[in-house]
Scaffold this motif. Structure first.
Motif, PDB file in Angstrom:
ATOM      1  N   VAL A  22       0.843  -1.194   0.000  1.00 13.27           N
ATOM      2  CA  VAL A  22       0.000   0.000   0.000  1.00 13.27           C
ATOM      3  C   VAL A  22       0.878   1.243   0.000  1.00 13.27           C
ATOM      4  CG1 VAL A  22      -1.771   1.296   1.257  1.00 13.27           C
ATOM      5  CG2 VAL A  22      -1.868  -1.210   1.181  1.00 13.27           C
ATOM      6  N   VAL A  23       0.631   2.109  -0.962  1.00 16.19           N
ATOM      7  CA  VAL A  23       1.341   3.377  -1.111  1.00 16.19           C
ATOM      8  C   VAL A  23       0.343   4.489  -0.789  1.00 16.19           C
ATOM      9  CG1 VAL A  23       2.583   4.881  -2.724  1.00 16.19           C
ATOM     10  CG2 VAL A  23       2.781   2.387  -2.930  1.00 16.19           C
ATOM     11  N   PHE A  24       0.828   5.511  -0.103  1.00 18.37           N
ATOM     12  CA  PHE A  24      -0.022   6.646   0.241  1.00 18.37           C
ATOM     13  C   PHE A  24       0.666   7.934  -0.167  1.00 18.37           C
ATOM     14  CE2 PHE A  24      -1.439  10.044   3.067  1.00 18.37           C
ATOM     15  CZ  PHE A  24      -2.817   9.917   3.005  1.00 18.37           C
ATOM     16  N   THR A  25      -0.116   8.839  -0.702  1.00 19.53           N
ATOM     17  CA  THR A  25       0.328  10.207  -0.917  1.00 19.53           C
ATOM     18  C   THR A  25      -0.844  11.112  -0.588  1.00 19.53           C
ATOM     19  OG1 THR A  25       1.515  11.713  -2.395  1.00 19.53           O
ATOM     20  CG2 THR A  25      -0.270  10.401  -3.381  1.00 19.53           C
ATOM     21  N   LYS A  44       2.399   5.599  -7.745  1.00 17.06           N
ATOM     22  CA  LYS A  44       1.821   4.256  -7.911  1.00 17.06           C
ATOM     23  C   LYS A  44       2.904   3.214  -8.179  1.00 17.06           C
ATOM     24  CE  LYS A  44      -1.220   1.012  -8.815  1.00 17.06           C
ATOM     25  NZ  LYS A  44      -2.625   1.000  -9.038  1.00 17.06           N
ATOM     26  N   SER A  45       3.993   3.614  -8.815  1.00 20.94           N
ATOM     27  CA  SER A  45       5.052   2.658  -9.170  1.00 20.94           C
ATOM     28  C   SER A  45       5.751   2.066  -7.939  1.00 20.94           C
ATOM     29  CB  SER A  45       6.082   3.320 -10.095  1.00 20.94           C
ATOM     30  OG  SER A  45       6.912   4.220  -9.377  1.00 20.94           O
ATOM     31  N   TYR A  46       5.522   2.625  -6.772  1.00 21.40           N
ATOM     32  CA  TYR A  46       6.156   2.126  -5.547  1.00 21.40           C
ATOM     33  C   TYR A  46       5.401   0.957  -4.908  1.00 21.40           C
ATOM     34  CZ  TYR A  46       9.482   5.946  -5.521  1.00 21.40           C
ATOM     35  OH  TYR A  46      10.503   6.817  -5.848  1.00 21.40           O
ATOM     36  N   GLY A  47       4.262   0.580  -5.452  1.00 20.62           N
ATOM     37  CA  GLY A  47       3.517  -0.517  -4.846  1.00 20.62           C
ATOM     38  C   GLY A  47       2.363  -0.979  -5.701  1.00 20.62           C
ATOM     39  N   ASP A  48       1.468  -1.711  -5.065  1.00 22.20           N
ATOM     40  CA  ASP A  48       0.326  -2.298  -5.770  1.00 22.20           C
ATOM     41  C   ASP A  48      -0.912  -1.410  -5.745  1.00 22.20           C
ATOM     42  OD1 ASP A  48       1.729  -4.834  -6.175  1.00 22.20           O
ATOM     43  OD2 ASP A  48       1.465  -5.106  -4.014  1.00 22.20           O
ATOM     44  N   ILE A  49      -1.124  -0.746  -4.613  1.00 21.56           N
ATOM     45  CA  ILE A  49      -2.335   0.051  -4.392  1.00 21.56           C
ATOM     46  C   ILE A  49      -1.925   1.464  -3.998  1.00 21.56           C
ATOM     47  CG2 ILE A  49      -4.398   0.329  -2.943  1.00 21.56           C
ATOM     48  CD1 ILE A  49      -4.528  -2.150  -4.713  1.00 21.56           C
ATOM     49  N   LEU A  50      -2.470   2.462  -4.689  1.00 18.06           N
ATOM     50  CA  LEU A  50      -2.216   3.855  -4.332  1.00 18.06           C
ATOM     51  C   LEU A  50      -3.466   4.444  -3.692  1.00 18.06           C
ATOM     52  CD1 LEU A  50      -0.475   6.396  -4.264  1.00 18.06           C
ATOM     53  CD2 LEU A  50      -1.318   6.933  -6.564  1.00 18.06           C
ATOM     54  N   VAL A  51      -3.299   4.852  -2.434  1.00 20.88           N
ATOM     55  CA  VAL A  51      -4.358   5.557  -1.705  1.00 20.88           C
ATOM     56  C   VAL A  51      -3.966   7.029  -1.677  1.00 20.88           C
ATOM     57  CG1 VAL A  51      -5.573   5.809   0.493  1.00 20.88           C
ATOM     58  CG2 VAL A  51      -4.832   3.532  -0.276  1.00 20.88           C
ATOM     59  N   TYR A 109       5.238   5.944   1.793  1.00 22.93           N
ATOM     60  CA  TYR A 109       4.634   7.282   1.759  1.00 22.93           C
ATOM     61  C   TYR A 109       5.403   8.083   0.729  1.00 22.93           C
ATOM     62  CZ  TYR A 109       3.258  11.957   3.341  1.00 22.93           C
ATOM     63  OH  TYR A 109       2.788  13.253   3.405  1.00 22.93           O
ATOM     64  N   VAL A 110       4.702   8.673  -0.224  1.00 19.89           N
ATOM     65  CA  VAL A 110       5.336   9.403  -1.323  1.00 19.89           C
ATOM     66  C   VAL A 110       4.982  10.883  -1.236  1.00 19.89           C
ATOM     67  CG1 VAL A 110       5.499   9.636  -3.834  1.00 19.89           C
ATOM     68  CG2 VAL A 110       5.249   7.362  -2.813  1.00 19.89           C
ATOM     69  N   LYS A 111       6.001  11.711  -1.406  1.00 21.90           N
ATOM     70  CA  LYS A 111       5.834  13.157  -1.487  1.00 21.90           C
ATOM     71  C   LYS A 111       6.707  13.685  -2.616  1.00 21.90           C
ATOM     72  CE  LYS A 111       3.697  15.760   0.816  1.00 21.90           C
ATOM     73  NZ  LYS A 111       2.336  16.241   0.572  1.00 21.90           N
ATOM     74  N   GLY A 112       6.417  14.896  -3.045  1.00 27.29           N
ATOM     75  CA  GLY A 112       7.216  15.535  -4.078  1.00 27.29           C
ATOM     76  C   GLY A 112       8.594  15.884  -3.554  1.00 27.29           C
ATOM     77  N   ALA A 113       9.561  15.907  -4.444  1.00 21.47           N
ATOM     78  CA  ALA A 113      10.949  16.189  -4.069  1.00 21.47           C
ATOM     79  C   ALA A 113      11.113  17.565  -3.440  1.00 21.47           C
ATOM     80  CB  ALA A 113      11.864  16.052  -5.281  1.00 21.47           C
TER      81      ALA A 113
END
Length: 158
Positions: A22-25, A44-51, A109-113
């Motif tokens: 599970v990926v979250f942003t 989304k490329s970091y996992g299977d499901i993007l929340v 957890y993904v955020k912008g650079a």
């Protein structure tokens, strides 16, 4: 698909139990532009499901000022939820996303650079259970603020 904040914890736990990463942003995603789309595809490329945690109208005003959002939370949720990269959308009303992240309990957890090297309280929450934080590059010249400025100037996007 829009998931109610009260149901997101059990929903995401079920996904993880089934073996999904599970990926979250999170963000406002007020006026969708190419930078948003590329960002969400990379997330989304970091996992299977993007929340995607979407700021409510009240939290957008708190973060961006009284003139924002341009589009309502329901409209913004419909637009981002229609993107191929986004699996689920959950609204949150706080200034930052720690509370909703505690519920989602993402693996990544993904955020912008543009947040890299800055205080990011959400990152501490994710790292507490062994999750990781990833930063993706921003698309130069693409931001909602830039789009609004161009509209106000009467200029056209190339």
């Amino acid at each position: 698909m829009l998931i109610h904040p009260d149901k997101i914890a059990s929903f995401c736990a079920t996904l993880r139990e089934a073996g999904a990463t599970v990926v979250f942003t999170n963000g406002c995603f007020d006026i969708l532009h190419a930078g948003h789309v590329r960002y969400l595809e990379q997330a989304k490329s970091y996992g299977d499901i993007l929340v995607l945690g979407l700021n409510t109208d009240a939290s957008v005003r708190e973060n961006k000022g009284p003139q924002r959002p341009i589009n309502s939370e329901r409209d913004r949720a419909a637009v981002v939820g229609a993107l191929r990269a986004v699996d689920y959308v959950v609204l949150f009303g706080e200034k930052t996303a720690e509370t909703i992240i505690e519920k989602v309990h993402p693996d990544v957890y993904v955020k912008g650079a543009d947040y890299e090297g800055k205080p990011l309280p959400e990152a501490d929450v994710v790292r507490r259970w062994g999750g990781r934080v990833a930063f993706v590059p921003m698309v130069a010249g693409r931001s909602t603020t830039h789009v609004i400025e161009k509209i106000q100037e009467g200029a056209r996007e190339p």
